[in-house]
Design a protein around this motif. Sequence first.
Motif, mmCIF file in Angstrom:
data_model
loop_
_atom_site.group_PDB
_atom_site.id
_atom_site.type_symbol
_atom_site.label_atom_id
_atom_site.label_comp_id
_atom_site.label_asym_id
_atom_site.label_seq_id
_atom_site.Cartn_x
_atom_site.Cartn_y
_atom_site.Cartn_z
ATOM 1 N N MET A 97 -13.029 47.252 -2.486
ATOM 2 C CA MET A 97 -12.590 47.349 -1.106
ATOM 3 C C MET A 97 -12.711 46.010 -0.372
ATOM 4 O O MET A 97 -11.982 45.782 0.581
ATOM 5 N N LYS A 98 -13.644 45.165 -0.820
ATOM 6 C CA LYS A 98 -13.832 43.887 -0.122
ATOM 7 C C LYS A 98 -12.540 43.085 -0.060
ATOM 8 O O LYS A 98 -12.209 42.531 0.979
ATOM 9 N N ARG A 99 -11.812 43.036 -1.152
ATOM 10 C CA ARG A 99 -10.571 42.254 -1.184
ATOM 11 C C ARG A 99 -9.527 42.832 -0.235
ATOM 12 O O ARG A 99 -8.783 42.098 0.404
ATOM 13 N N ILE A 100 -9.480 44.157 -0.169
ATOM 14 C CA ILE A 100 -8.533 44.805 0.749
ATOM 15 C C ILE A 100 -8.895 44.463 2.193
ATOM 16 O O ILE A 100 -8.021 44.114 2.992
ATOM 17 N N TYR A 101 -10.191 44.542 2.534
ATOM 18 C CA TYR A 101 -10.629 44.204 3.884
ATOM 19 C C TYR A 101 -10.309 42.748 4.212
ATOM 20 O O TYR A 101 -9.861 42.436 5.317
ATOM 21 N N LEU A 155 -11.895 43.985 13.018
ATOM 22 C CA LEU A 155 -12.408 45.174 12.324
ATOM 23 C C LEU A 155 -12.420 44.996 10.810
ATOM 24 O O LEU A 155 -13.469 45.177 10.183
ATOM 25 N N PRO A 156 -11.310 44.618 10.163
ATOM 26 C CA PRO A 156 -11.403 44.430 8.708
ATOM 27 C C PRO A 156 -12.317 43.271 8.321
ATOM 28 O O PRO A 156 -12.964 43.324 7.273
ATOM 29 N N ALA A 157 -12.417 42.235 9.166
ATOM 30 C CA ALA A 157 -13.347 41.144 8.871
ATOM 31 C C ALA A 157 -14.780 41.652 8.903
ATOM 32 O O ALA A 157 -15.603 41.281 8.055
ATOM 33 N N GLU A 178 -19.573 44.843 3.682
ATOM 34 C CA GLU A 178 -19.653 45.112 2.239
ATOM 35 C C GLU A 178 -20.256 43.927 1.497
ATOM 36 O O GLU A 178 -21.055 44.097 0.590
ATOM 37 N N LYS A 179 -19.859 42.731 1.875
ATOM 38 C CA LYS A 179 -20.394 41.528 1.223
ATOM 39 C C LYS A 179 -21.904 41.436 1.438
ATOM 40 O O LYS A 179 -22.656 41.164 0.504
ATOM 41 N N HIS A 180 -22.315 41.689 2.667
ATOM 42 C CA HIS A 180 -23.746 41.621 3.007
ATOM 43 C C HIS A 180 -24.522 42.732 2.283
ATOM 44 O O HIS A 180 -25.608 42.492 1.766
ATOM 45 N N ALA A 181 -23.949 43.925 2.226
ATOM 46 C CA ALA A 181 -24.603 45.048 1.558
ATOM 47 C C ALA A 181 -24.768 44.772 0.068
ATOM 48 O O ALA A 181 -25.795 45.109 -0.526
ATOM 49 N N ASN A 182 -23.767 44.133 -0.548
ATOM 50 C CA ASN A 182 -23.857 43.803 -1.979
ATOM 51 C C ASN A 182 -24.896 42.724 -2.242
ATOM 52 O O ASN A 182 -25.504 42.699 -3.299
#
Length: 105
Positions: free
Chosen positions: A1-5, A90-92, A98-102
Amino acid sequence: MKRIYLFLAIVGAIIPYIFYFQFIQVEGLNFSLFIMELFGSKAASGFTADVLLATVAFWFFIFQRSKNPTAPRPLLFFILSCTVGLSCALPAYLYANEKHANNVT
């Protein structure tokens, strides 16, 4: 999903600015006319009000969520929403979340 966001954040920055630049080419930096055109018809007024209310809700969300140490800091996304728009901010934010959570797990 990160790439889509990330993709949506980039597109959400480019598309609004295409319209902004077209306006500036024709009207110059006429801020009062820009605001008048945002509310130029009932349809435009409804759409503008919808986006403004969604943006305010987004601000409350990111600042409330910032109390969680795993959440991204909200200032960048607040600035993005004010200068580019919700379509980028919003998508940023979702990408950064997601990046931070990973990175935390």
